[in-house]
Design a protein around this motif. Structure first.
Motif, short mmCIF file in Angstrom:
data_model
loop_
_atom_site.label_atom_id
_atom_site.label_comp_id
_atom_site.label_asym_id
_atom_site.label_seq_id
_atom_site.Cartn_x
_atom_site.Cartn_y
_atom_site.Cartn_z
N VAL A 127 0.86 -1.18 0.00
CA VAL A 127 0.00 0.00 0.00
C VAL A 127 0.90 1.23 0.00
O VAL A 127 1.82 1.34 0.82
CB VAL A 127 -0.93 0.02 1.22
N THR A 132 0.87 5.36 0.26
CA THR A 132 0.21 6.65 0.48
C THR A 132 0.98 7.72 -0.29
O THR A 132 2.16 7.55 -0.61
CB THR A 132 0.16 7.02 1.97
N LEU A 181 -6.08 -1.27 4.19
CA LEU A 181 -4.80 -1.96 4.40
C LEU A 181 -4.96 -3.47 4.42
O LEU A 181 -3.98 -4.19 4.62
CB LEU A 181 -4.18 -1.49 5.72
N ALA A 189 -2.33 -6.32 3.06
CA ALA A 189 -1.06 -5.69 2.69
C ALA A 189 0.12 -6.35 3.37
O ALA A 189 0.04 -6.74 4.54
CB ALA A 189 -1.09 -4.20 3.05
N LEU A 191 3.41 -1.15 4.17
CA LEU A 191 2.81 0.18 3.96
C LEU A 191 3.91 1.20 3.80
O LEU A 191 4.83 1.26 4.63
CB LEU A 191 1.93 0.55 5.15
N LEU A 222 -3.18 5.99 10.43
CA LEU A 222 -2.69 4.93 9.53
C LEU A 222 -1.84 3.91 10.27
O LEU A 222 -1.93 2.71 10.02
CB LEU A 222 -1.89 5.55 8.39
N ALA A 251 -2.71 0.07 10.54
CA ALA A 251 -1.76 -0.97 10.11
C ALA A 251 -1.61 -2.04 11.18
O ALA A 251 -1.54 -3.24 10.87
CB ALA A 251 -0.42 -0.34 9.78
N VAL A 268 -0.63 -5.49 9.27
CA VAL A 268 0.39 -5.22 8.24
C VAL A 268 1.75 -5.39 8.91
O VAL A 268 2.03 -4.73 9.90
CB VAL A 268 0.25 -3.80 7.68
N LEU A 286 6.27 -1.33 7.91
CA LEU A 286 5.97 0.05 7.55
C LEU A 286 7.28 0.75 7.20
O LEU A 286 8.24 0.69 7.96
CB LEU A 286 5.27 0.77 8.70
#
Length: 285
Positions: free
Chosen positions: A3, A5, A59, A62, A65, A80, A84, A89, A92
């Protein structure tokens, strides 16, 4: 699936393309999918990260991220991060700032203060993380484009300000490596990323002039005038004044020394500003 952003921003757009080249599915979050203009293989999803909506479904499924603070600000970033964690997720990658030093100096200006707060939230989340601390983005020079196109002038308070501008493609390449890292090499690592050379603003303007094939002059303006032009919805006037003052201090010496991190992380040398200027010549023409 990754994902992303800020997928239609300078870094995000390059990152989406880089991940697709690797054959990795991408879910790109954007306020306006109809205008995103992303490759057809991209899963483009409508998402206003500043709205009070449930982010967890965005999310789902995923593997990682990519979080860019520019996509919605600090409050959105925290939501976020929480989403997550809830969506499980595992990883990150945060687009942070070289202004973050992990010292009390982080509280001295808007950029370092906001990014340091998000870094702390990411560390506390329990997720695997990588911080990409970039500084002096080459794309900042796009702010000069309207006056270059109109009358061949750059108006800047500090023509002698020094930095090592980094190409957005290098930031995207580093992000892709961290997002796709299967060996864990980049987990819980802080990467300080710069371009390959120190240039003054005047030297950057000269590179742009060469790239577009016509003269461009630089005209010094007062700090207050520059701050008012820089301020906007995501950058209060007081914060803009802080940044202009910080840029002024680099006339004597760059705040951030050149690093070789781009080469170490991506396996290729950092792209010089002259290449960035050629890549963006159409923006100034």
């Amino acid at each position: 699936m990754i994902v992303v952003t800020g997928a239609t921003g300078n870094i995000g757009r390059s990152l989406v393309g880089r991940l697709l080249e690797e054959g990795v599915p991408v879910r790109a979050l954007t306020r306006d999918p109809a205008r995103a203009g992303l490759p057809v293989r991209t899963e483009v999803v409508r998402a206003d990260l500043t709205a009070d909506t449930d982010l967890v479904p965005l999310l789902g499924g995923a593997d990682a991220l990519f979080l860019n603070l520019a996509a919605g600000g600090g409050e959105s970033a925290q939501r976020l991060i929480d989403a997550a964690v809830e969506a499980k997720v595992p990883r990150l990658v945060l687009n942070s700032s070289l202004g973050v030093t992990d010292t009390p100096d982080d509280e001295t200006n808007f950029i370092s203060r906001s990014h340091a707060a998000v870094e702390r939230a990411v560390r506390a989340s329990g997720l695997e993380w990588t911080f990409l601390r970039g500084g002096n983005y080459a794309t900042n020079a796009l702010g000069w484009a309207p006056t270059v196109r109109r009358d061949g002038v750059v108006r800047d308070p500090h023509p002698g300000a020094q930095g090592a501008p980094i190409h957005e493609a290098d930031l995207a390449d580093a992000a892709a490596v961290a997002l796709l890292d299967r060996a864990g090499t980049h987990v819980h690592q802080v990467h300080r990323l710069t371009g390959p050379e120190v240039l003054t603003n005047a030297q950057q303007v000269a590179a742009i002039a060469e790239a577009i094939g016509r003269p461009v002059r630089i005209e010094q303006i007062p700090e207050d005038e520059a701050a008012e032009a820089m301020a906007g919805p995501h950058l209060p006037l007081a914060a803009a004044r802080e940044l202009i003052g910080l840029f002024g201090r680099t006339v004597d010496a760059p705040v951030f020394p050149v690093t070789d991190t781009v080469a170490r992380v991506t396996g290729h040398p950092a792209r010089p500003f002259a290449q960035w200027a050629r890549d963006h010549a159409a923006d100034f023409s």
